[in-house]
Write an enzyme that holds these catalytic residues in place. Structure first.
Site, PDB file in Angstrom:
ATOM      1  CE  LYS A 190       0.926   1.432   4.375  1.00  0.00           C
ATOM      2  NZ  LYS A 190       1.609   2.720   4.680  1.00  0.00           N
ATOM      3  CB  SER A 193      11.430  -4.883   5.754  1.00  0.00           C
ATOM      4  OG  SER A 193      11.100  -6.220   5.470  1.00  0.00           O
ATOM      5  N   GLY A 232       3.833  -1.063   3.776  1.00  0.00           N
ATOM      6  CA  GLY A 232       2.849  -1.882   4.473  1.00  0.00           C
ATOM      7  C   GLY A 232       2.976  -3.375   4.300  1.00  0.00           C
ATOM      8  CB  ALA A 253       5.051  -6.091   8.439  1.00  0.00           C
ATOM      9  CB  SER A 254       0.239  -3.842   7.808  1.00  0.00           C
ATOM     10  OG  SER A 254       0.878  -3.093   8.812  1.00  0.00           O
ATOM     11  CG  ASP A 304      -0.725   1.086   8.356  1.00  0.00           C
ATOM     12  OD1 ASP A 304      -1.460   2.028   8.712  1.00  0.00           O
ATOM     13  OD2 ASP A 304       0.452   1.245   7.975  1.00  0.00           O
TER      14      ASP A 304
END
Length: 318
Positions: free
Chosen positions: A17, A120, A125, A127-128, A161
């Site tokens: 995102k 990363s 976004g 990881a979210s 998020d």
């Protein structure tokens, strides 16, 4: 989020995102910031597979996509360009599945394979999105079939998020305005955008960016941007986009200003940092324009470069 159920596992594509708008409105009693942000999903995906197991152990196998790793290595230090992969116990995907297993009293375990393409510590976004994807996939793999509302409730305890990736597909556009800590999601129909994402060497700590940020006396409004996104006039996009975290990110990473300077010379519609950085994006006039901009950015050796489009997220059903 695009998913497929196979005979023995559930496979999910988890999109990145960007934040087209991010304003801080105040500090909350819980220590978080009250914010307003406009987020859109884009066509850079991690791939995640969940296979249920009879024993209760959760095993996570997480690695960079081989093509992505080869590209980053060819440009220099891959860890600086892609960021780190957290060890299993601190990985948000592992924590999300353990939370689901505990909260729903699931006696089974799972083997999770996560193939990473989203860098990363980039503000994109990854990881979210992965956490949202694994909550949904594990719910299906374990035949829990939890409602999106329940999964979103669990997600909000893990990160602000994450709920976006559950709700932004409701109108098919993958675009939404988020308020509160980011957990209150209002999807809206919007036109497709062609963009280029840039991940320079070195990430930015989200916690450090928020720690250094200064709250505005008069917050910016997203109304002009939202009107542009809901219209069919591509060139009505405001050239100056808001991200309140850009100033502290500049203090942490000098590459933010370098990218801004380069993008100013590329005749793009607009450009800005995403989230807390260090990822940056340029909005282009067409897919062909995005490919040309991406080629010029690669020639500047700015880091990892991805021409993408905004993508509609599948509206998830119970």
């Amino acid at each position: 989020m695009l998913f497929q159920r196979l005979a023995s596992k559930v496979s999910v594509l988890a999109p990145a995102k960007i934040n087209l708008f991010l304003e801080l409105l105040g500090k909350r009693p819980d220590g978080f910031h009250e914010l307003e942000t406009v987020m859109v999903a884009v066509s850079l995906f991690d791939r995640l597979e969940v296979t249920p197991t009879e024993n209760p152990d959760i095993v996570l196998d997480c690695a960079w996509d081989s093509g992505q790793l080869a590209q980053a290595t060819s440009l220099g230090d891959s860890s600086q360009l892609l960021g780190d992969l957290p060890p299993q116990d601190s990985n948000l995907v592992y924590r999300a599945v353990k939370l689901l297993q505990s909260e729903e009293n699931v006696p089974h375990g799972a083997r999770i394979v996560l193939q990473k393409r989203i860098p990363s510590a980039s503000g994109f976004g990854g990881a979210s999105s992965d956490a949202a994807a694994v909550l949904y996939a594990a719910s299906k793999a374990w035949n829990l079939n939890l409602s999106i509302e329940r999964l979103s409730e669990l997600a909000a305890t893990l990160g602000s998020d994450i709920p976006f990736f559950f709700h932004a597909g409701q109108l098919g556009s993958g675009q939404a305005i988020a308020t509160g800590r980011g957990e209150n999601i209002e999807p809206f129909p919007g036109r497709r955008l062609d963009l280029v994402l840039i991940r320079p060497a070195g990430g930015v700590s989200t916690a450090e960016a928020y720690r250094r940020c200064q709250l505005p006396e008069v917050p910016d409004s997203s109304s002009e941007l939202l009107a542009s996104l809901k219209s069919h006039q591509r060139m009505s996009m405001p050239r100056q986009l808001t991200n309140r975290l850009i100033q502290p990110a500049r203090e942490i990473s000098s590459r933010i200003d370098q990218l801004a300077t380069i993008c100013e010379q590329l005749d793009v519609v607009a450009h800005q940092m995403s989230g807390s950085g260090s990822g940056y994006f340029a909005i282009c006039r067409s897919r062909a324009h995005a490919r040309r901009v991406a080629a010029r950015l690669k020639a500047h050796n700015v880091g990892m470069v991805f021409p993408v489009t905004t993508c509609g997220l599948q509206s998830l059903r119970n």
